[in-house]
Design a protein around this motif. Structure first.
Motif, mmCIF file in Angstrom:
data_model
loop_
_atom_site.group_PDB
_atom_site.id
_atom_site.type_symbol
_atom_site.label_atom_id
_atom_site.label_comp_id
_atom_site.label_asym_id
_atom_site.label_seq_id
_atom_site.Cartn_x
_atom_site.Cartn_y
_atom_site.Cartn_z
ATOM 1 N N UNK A 157 0.821 -1.219 0.000
ATOM 2 C CA UNK A 157 0.000 0.000 0.000
ATOM 3 C C UNK A 157 0.856 1.271 0.000
ATOM 4 N N UNK A 158 2.170 1.104 -0.251
ATOM 5 C CA UNK A 158 3.019 2.285 -0.406
ATOM 6 C C UNK A 158 2.542 3.109 -1.599
ATOM 7 N N UNK A 159 2.753 4.422 -1.533
ATOM 8 C CA UNK A 159 2.360 5.301 -2.634
ATOM 9 C C UNK A 159 3.554 5.880 -3.374
ATOM 10 N N UNK A 160 4.721 5.349 -3.095
ATOM 11 C CA UNK A 160 5.940 5.740 -3.805
ATOM 12 C C UNK A 160 6.778 4.498 -4.078
ATOM 13 N N UNK A 161 7.712 4.626 -4.994
ATOM 14 C CA UNK A 161 8.644 3.539 -5.283
ATOM 15 C C UNK A 161 9.958 3.849 -4.584
ATOM 16 N N UNK A 162 10.331 3.069 -3.558
ATOM 17 C CA UNK A 162 11.570 3.354 -2.816
ATOM 18 C C UNK A 162 12.796 3.179 -3.703
ATOM 19 N N UNK A 163 13.859 3.892 -3.369
ATOM 20 C CA UNK A 163 15.105 3.733 -4.125
ATOM 21 C C UNK A 163 15.761 2.394 -3.813
ATOM 22 N N UNK A 187 16.265 -0.958 -5.872
ATOM 23 C CA UNK A 187 17.380 -1.872 -5.615
ATOM 24 C C UNK A 187 16.964 -2.763 -4.438
ATOM 25 N N UNK A 188 16.829 -4.065 -4.695
ATOM 26 C CA UNK A 188 16.249 -4.973 -3.706
ATOM 27 C C UNK A 188 17.263 -6.011 -3.226
ATOM 28 N N UNK A 189 17.320 -6.187 -1.904
ATOM 29 C CA UNK A 189 18.057 -7.290 -1.289
ATOM 30 C C UNK A 189 17.047 -8.187 -0.591
ATOM 31 N N UNK A 190 17.102 -9.482 -0.884
ATOM 32 C CA UNK A 190 16.164 -10.451 -0.315
ATOM 33 C C UNK A 190 16.923 -11.388 0.607
ATOM 34 N N UNK A 191 16.590 -11.333 1.889
ATOM 35 C CA UNK A 191 17.269 -12.146 2.895
ATOM 36 C C UNK A 191 16.370 -13.294 3.334
ATOM 37 N N UNK A 192 16.911 -14.499 3.350
ATOM 38 C CA UNK A 192 16.133 -15.650 3.805
ATOM 39 C C UNK A 192 17.007 -16.539 4.683
ATOM 40 N N UNK A 242 18.640 -0.312 3.195
ATOM 41 C CA UNK A 242 17.416 -0.146 2.432
ATOM 42 C C UNK A 242 16.628 1.057 2.905
ATOM 43 N N UNK A 243 16.186 1.876 1.971
ATOM 44 C CA UNK A 243 15.310 2.992 2.345
ATOM 45 C C UNK A 243 14.086 2.466 3.096
ATOM 46 N N UNK A 244 13.630 1.281 2.676
ATOM 47 C CA UNK A 244 12.525 0.586 3.330
ATOM 48 C C UNK A 244 12.997 -0.816 3.713
#
Length: 437
Positions: A157-163, A187-192, A242-244
């Motif tokens: 439901x974010x209204x912006x695209x994070x950097x 730019x996405x980092x996925x941690x599992x 991450x910005x988010x």
């Protein structure tokens, strides 16, 4: 005021039960403390699939156009407002459908006082039966600084695209979110903590990892999160910015207030029910994500609502989860049905040998069919274009115990994507003529 049935929760399960019972003359009320539509409409299926569609079109449409000799130029506008419009429409539609069926909708928190009384907005409502359909909520992991992160419900439901974005959790939700935002330029980092999408067949998993990495996602498997501080996530594999920061680490039952007074039996994943969706308290039913079960998806909630409602009406119907399908809204999509452990042999057919896929230009992926020792279809994975629709065919095949020969000798439209399924089946008899061998 006396009701025949009070349904607590106006999501997928709750509104379905309300419509069925209202249409059949029961005096019912559906109580919802937030917005009608529940998780699926407001925070789950609808916003996430909408964003998945947007990200797919934005990242792939020019490629498909080039494949077919068309030049397509794209620009992102304010698609978030359209997402909100669709959510509002579907939320309102659920409420109106209940009212159209002569049911009552009440906005407010349903507090259980006893097994015949529910308090809403200070009013005591009495009822013969109660259906609990209060769903689930994100379960935050026990990590220092988790208050600096947002949940899987909030991120769609974010209204912006994070950097930039760091996602904790390599399951279905985490993977979907990662690819959506990566395709939109984040730019996405996925941690599992173990392997990404670990329940999938290894070939499916490998293809999905290739796709995620192609989209620029940095996948860090076997990572242990130590703490979150501001925009930084500290792990045994390093520090990630991450910005988010998002956590997608599972969900937990959302029990209604006062529920503990009922002495209803619960399990690790929610309320324990029998095959009629009835709890250990005779006049209390539970449906949807609040139920103690493995697959918590909207299409299961629909059927549970149907079964519970018909039993409330005096029939004797039983819930059967055989062949329940699931879809992962990635690119390519992944459809899953059945029980992989029951399969002794797997048959495979690739999209790039299917005529319709070649025409369409989306040729990555394959269908996988698992059979038992008797040749009965017990499992399927489909990774590729329109897997969300194709897996429904396999769900029906598994439920009805169709044999691989039955499917192989069934005539499907040519050319069509569903031919991938019959051609996979025909491979058992060396009749998959569109493959080079």
């Amino acid at each position: 005021m006396e009701y025949d049935v009070i349904i607590i929760g106006g999501g997928t399960a709750g509104y379905t039960a309300g419509v069925i019972l209202g249409r059949r003359g029961k005096k019912i009320a559906v109580v919802e403390k937030e917005k009608f539509g529940g998780t699926c409409v407001n925070y789950g299926c609808v916003p996430s699939i909408f964003l998945s569609d947007i990200s797919f079109l934005y990242s792939r449409l020019s490629e498909i156009g080039n494949y077919k000799g068309i030049e397509i130029n794209l620009k992102l506008n304010n698609f978030f407002s359209k997402r909100e419009e669709i959510i509002d429409y579907l939320s309102t539609a659920g409420k109106r459908l209940i009212e159209n069926a002569s049911g009552e909708t009440i906005e407010g928190e349903g507090i259980i006082r006893d097994n015949h009384t529910v308090e809403v907005n200070g009013r005591l409502l009495t009822t013969k039966e109660i259906i609990i359909a209060t769903g689930s909520k994100p379960k935050p992991p026990r990590i220092e600084g988790i208050e600096n992160a947002i949940s899987e419900d909030q991120v769609v439901r974010l209204n912006t695209i994070p950097s930039s974005m760091v996602i904790i959790g390599g399951g279905v939700a985490g993977t979907e979110i990662a690819q959506i935002f990566a395709k939109l330029g984040t730019k996405v980092t996925l941690l599992t903590r173990s392997k990404i999408l670990k329940e999938l067949h290894e070939e499916t998993r490998k293809l999905m990892i290739d796709s995620l990495e192609f989209d620029g996602i940095d996948i860090i498997e076997n990572s242990k999160i130590e703490k979150i501080y501001g925009e930084k996530v500290y792990t045994n594999k390093g520090v990630f910015d991450g910005e988010i920061v998002v956590y997608a680490t599972g969900r937990e039952p959302n029990y209604p207030k006062g529920f503990e007074k009922l002495n209803v039996e619960i399990g690790k994943e929610g309320i324990i029910v029998n095959e009629r969706m009835q709890t250990n308290i005779k006049n209390i039913y539970a449906i949807g994500d609040i139920v103690n079960k493995e697959k918590k998806v909207a299409h299961v909630a629909y059927m549970e609502a149907i079964i519970a409602s018909l039993n409330v009406l005096g029939t004797c119907e039983y819930m059967d989860y055989t062949g329940t399908p699931q879809v992962i809204y990635t690119d390519p999509q992944i459809g899953i049905a059945g029980e992989k452990d029951k399969a002794v042999k797997f048959l495979k057919f690739p999209y790039n040998a299917d005529t319709r896929a070649i025409i369409k230009g989306l040729r990555e992926g394959f269908a996988l069919i698992g059979i038992d020792k008797n040749g009965t279809i017990v499992y399927s994975e489909i990774i590729g274009d329109n897997a969300e629709e194709l897996i429904n065919i396999m769900a029906l095949a598994i439920r009805k115990r169709v044999t691989i020969r039955d499917l192989a000798f069934t005539i499907f439209i040519h050319p069509s994507l569903s031919e991938i399924l019959v051609n996979a089946a025909r491979g058992e008899f060396d009749l998959d003529v569109d493959l080079y061998k």
